[in-house]
Design an enzyme around this catalytic site. Sequence first.
Site, PDB file in Angstrom:
ATOM      1  N   GLU A 166       0.890  -1.274  -0.202  1.00 21.56           N
ATOM      2  CA  GLU A 166      -0.116   0.006  -0.039  1.00 21.56           C
ATOM      3  C   GLU A 166       0.720   1.374  -0.141  1.00 21.56           C
ATOM      4  O   GLU A 166       1.052   1.912   0.950  1.00 21.56           O
ATOM      5  CB  GLU A 166      -0.941  -0.050   1.178  1.00 21.56           C
ATOM      6  CG  GLU A 166      -1.914  -1.052   0.956  1.00 21.56           C
ATOM      7  CD  GLU A 166      -2.919  -1.424   2.214  1.00 21.56           C
ATOM      8  OE1 GLU A 166      -4.063  -1.871   2.096  1.00 21.56           O
ATOM      9  OE2 GLU A 166      -2.748  -0.257   3.175  1.00 21.56           O
ATOM     10  N   GLU A 350      -5.576  -8.225   0.335  1.00 21.09           N
ATOM     11  CA  GLU A 350      -6.175  -8.072   1.263  1.00 21.09           C
ATOM     12  C   GLU A 350      -7.638  -7.598   1.129  1.00 21.09           C
ATOM     13  O   GLU A 350      -8.092  -6.952   0.271  1.00 21.09           O
ATOM     14  CB  GLU A 350      -5.604  -6.809   2.208  1.00 21.09           C
ATOM     15  CG  GLU A 350      -4.306  -7.040   2.796  1.00 21.09           C
ATOM     16  CD  GLU A 350      -3.502  -5.624   3.435  1.00 21.09           C
ATOM     17  OE1 GLU A 350      -4.505  -4.875   3.968  1.00 21.09           O
ATOM     18  OE2 GLU A 350      -2.618  -5.594   3.605  1.00 21.09           O
TER      19      GLU A 350
END
Length: 439
Positions: A166, A350
């Site tokens: 991320e 995720e």
Amino acid sequence: MYKRSDFPAGFQFGASTAAYQIEGHSFGGAGRTHWDDFAATSGNVVRAENGAVACDHYHRWEADLDLIRDAGFDAYRFSTSWARVLPEGRGAVNAEGLDFYDRLVDGMLERGIKPMITLYHWELPSALADLGGWANNDVAKWFADYAEIIMGRVGDRIWKTATINELYCVSVLGYLTGHHAPGTRNVRAAVRAMHNVSLAHGTAVEALRAAGYGDLGAVCNFTHHRPVDDSPETAAAMQRADDLDNRFFLSGFFKGAYPEGLVELVGQHLPEGWQDDMKTVSTPVDWLGVNYYFSTIVAADDGPWPAVRQVEGPLPKTQMGWEIYPDGLRHFLRMCADEYSGETPLYITENGMANADLVDGGAVADQVRIDYLDQHFAKARQAIDEGVPLEGYFVWSLMDNYEWALGYEKRFGIVHVDFDSQERTPKASYHALKAALAS
């Protein structure tokens, strides 16, 4: 609940965690991180909690891997801590740290679990933060050196490797909003960090590929946006939000250029000569990870860039206050494949939700999480039917853990953790997934 048999043969199911959130950073000779510093600063983290002990995975890793095996997961996405391997970020290697990851990877293989490594999940060594951290252009070389060290020890047994988790959170939340470590609120530092974290990704991919490693990928997070109204001002805000939240890093990786509108607005803050880095930023990857959780309503704001504000919406919300919008997952899988990554394999690296879970009679009833996962499985299956090259799904997270600035309050795990006793209790969602994967 959707079952393994509802997905194509060979589709990979797994669980994800992150080093600082579970390991216990006070153990095994790990160095100080900017998250330790951030948490020690008044007002940054709920109750000033940190990852010193976390889930004590450093000592309990064997039982935790048993939980992954017993659930029937094919793979485990874990991360390695830069500061555990290199306590000062550079220089002397911590042998205990390398030994720990060596044991961990062997433990996965012994249990028939494919190791999927993420080289960085937010715990920058404090010594590098002192030098400007991700706002310092030299961080790309520092990161590549670290990547070569850890992969030199375990890379021969790794199934797939992700560079940085991320990149948006590393740069924007760390340097623009200040919600994450190091807690900086400076647009110039943030824009430079956005570029430098992209360059670090590409530099590491180049270095690892030159060293003979394959199956190298990137992991991006995405936020779905809905407009508050149909005004031109809102449409412009939607574009700014989309460029920043969802397209900046993808554009760099797959097109070798950042979104034009974003560069027009804040390109003056990019490092000098940044254009010369774009060939490295866009070094080809073998797969792309998609992290997705929620949707938000976007409105225009009168402030400086990105001049966007979020409006509370009517959809059901998780413990985080995030709106549940499963079709957002399908949207981003389609967007990635149709506009950026093409035939490159995609993995949902995720997806999950926080819930205020309690142990009652030795069990944890979290039907809301089972419903959440099932709704997102449905959208993943739909994307596959529409031609998206999706090859796996990883639930976030294996266990309740340190949820960064929110401390230990928000529970994302399919396994409940009592942070006083460290007792693990598989939740109803764990048992539901186990049954679904066995069928």
